[in-house]
Design a protein around this motif. Structure first.
Motif: not given
Lengths: 220, 214
Positions: A114-123, A125-130, A144-145
């Motif tokens: 989940e940490d990995l998912a968060v950092s990759l989604l940040k890259k 720019d889609l963290l708000d869609k998690i 992008r997801v």
């Protein structure tokens, strides 16, 4: 990194790849272009074993994936592929889509994944869609997801099968920018595309295919 | 009209209803499990098992349920167990065997409807065949199968009434026992029909809620 030796593949009785020999170096970016039905997608699908080859051999690093003794699932977990239609799992949230394979295939701890998912989604720019479901995303966001889902397996190679063909021009740009940033990080990539300007801008090498054969390879 | 026949025997009818509900719940659970296993076996095509599953389905679907109940109670179970089984167990086994064949076909259809793209994605992430089924293909398929499964289970609930033929005192048989004494069939049968309707209608409503969530 990836080596194809005299690879021939059939779809039913139709020969879709004929005697393909290619060597793709580590860190290089290859664009694969050519008319529809020329075997570009099959080329990619052979590299991660989605399509079986009739003859010839394929190596990833020093592992021959066309050998019967190879654990294909392990190879696949090292080769990421992104599809034209995204193919996100519709019943899972973005987070679950990304963490499923690292946890189940690589045995990663859930928090770690989940940490990995968060950092990759940040890259991208889609963290708000998690916590959203795929149907709540636009095409560009979904693609992008899908890229992040593949990256979460920490692959050695990324394959892209017409990643922008189902997208409108603005979304296409979002996705191409994501692929470009991956290129800067030194990821080995094979991209099937119709975006010629993108191919010239990003690729080290452009391979033109026609009727299941490589017609021309251009160093860019 | 003689509604007092119903009122005076309400306790007896409710006991029958209890048996019907137990029979329905157990048979639904059993046929869902057995049908899913059979459907998956046909889907994944394991050489000796898949054709056997197909034969089972063809055989079971081609014989009326009422004959199954009779055969299983008077032939199959006594032969297997060496002694006769209770009416309830026989009816339950018959309903499970019968309905599992239909569930298996619904499951197979649901599994076949999953897009190749989703399967390719799961394969390319390195998920094993079992993981693909468990995490991707079956959950997606079940969401699509819901309407067909609910129809099948509604049919099963009504089919529990056929257990009255071997003498199980469930809802329908309870009613028969009452009107065989009073000769006022209409009131009792109308009441029973209403109860079946309410059970099936609530199941249908409940499943709509689940469908929307998925």
């Amino acid at each position: 990194m990836i080596r194809l030796e005299n690879v021939t593949a059939y779809y039913k009785n139709l020969c879709v790849l004929q005697d393909i020999t290619v060597n793709i170096a580590k860190g290089s970016i290859v664009a694969l272009i050519g008319p529809s039905g020329c075997g570009k997608s099959t080329f990619l699908k052979c590299i991660n074993g989605l399509v079986p080859v009739r003859s010839g051999r394929i190596f990833i690093e020093d592992t021959e994936i066309t050998s019967k003794n190879t654990d294909l699932n392990r190879i696949r977990s090292e080769v990421g592929i992104v599809f034209q239609q995204f193919n996100l799992f519709p019943h899972l949230t973005v987070k679950k889509n990304i963490t499923l394979a690292p946890v189940k295939v690589k045995g990663m701890k859930l928090e770690e994944a989940e940490d990995l998912a968060v950092s990759l989604l940040k890259k991208v720019d889609l963290l708000d869609k998690i916590d959203k479901y795929p149907e709540q995303l636009s095409g560009g966001q979904a693609q992008r997801v899908a890229i992040v889902r593949s990256l979460a397996m920490q692959p050695k190679v990324m394959l892209f099968d017409e990643p922008t063909s189902a997208l409108d021009p603005q979304m296409t740009q979002e996705v191409l920018d994501t692929i470009k940033s991956l290129a800067k990080e030194g990821m080995t990539m094979v991209v099937v595309t119709h975006e010629m300007s993108f191919a010239y801008e990003v690729a080290d090498r452009i391979i033109y295919m026609d009727k299941g054969r490589i017609k021309e390879g251009i160093e860019n | 009209m003689h509604w007092e026949d119903v009122l005076n025997n309400l306790g007896f009818l409710m006991k029958g209803l209890g048996v019907t509900l137990q029979l329905a719940v157990l048979s639904i659970a059993g046929s869902l499990v057995l049908g899913t296993v059979l459907g998956v076996i046909r889907y994944v095509k394991i050489p000796p098992f898949s054709p056997l599953a197909a034969m089972y389905i063809e055989f079971v679907r081609s014989i009326p349920l009422i004959l199954f109940i009779v055969f299983i109670h008077f032939g199959f179970l006594p032969f297997i167990l060496g002694t006769s089984a209770s009416f309830f167990v026989s009816a339950c086994v018959a309903l499970i065997i019968f309905t599992s064949a239909y569930v298996a076909e619904i499951v197979r259809g649901g599994l076949n409807s999953i897009e190749k793209g989703h399967i390719d994605a799961a394969v390319s992430l390195g998920l094993t065949g079992f993981q693909r089924l468990a995490y991707i293909i079956l959950p997606l398929a079940f969401a699509r199968m819901m309407p067909a499964l609910v129809s099948q289970f509604i049919a099963l609930i009504k089919d529990t009434s056929l257990a009255s033929t071997i003498g199980l005192i469930e809802l329908t048989r309870s009613g028969e026992i009452i009107y065989e004494r009073t000769y006022h069939e209409f009131e009792v049968l109308a009441f029973i029909a209403l109860i079946y309707f309410m059970i099936c209608f609530s199941l249908s409503k409940l499943s709509k809620k689940i469908e929307i969530k998925i």
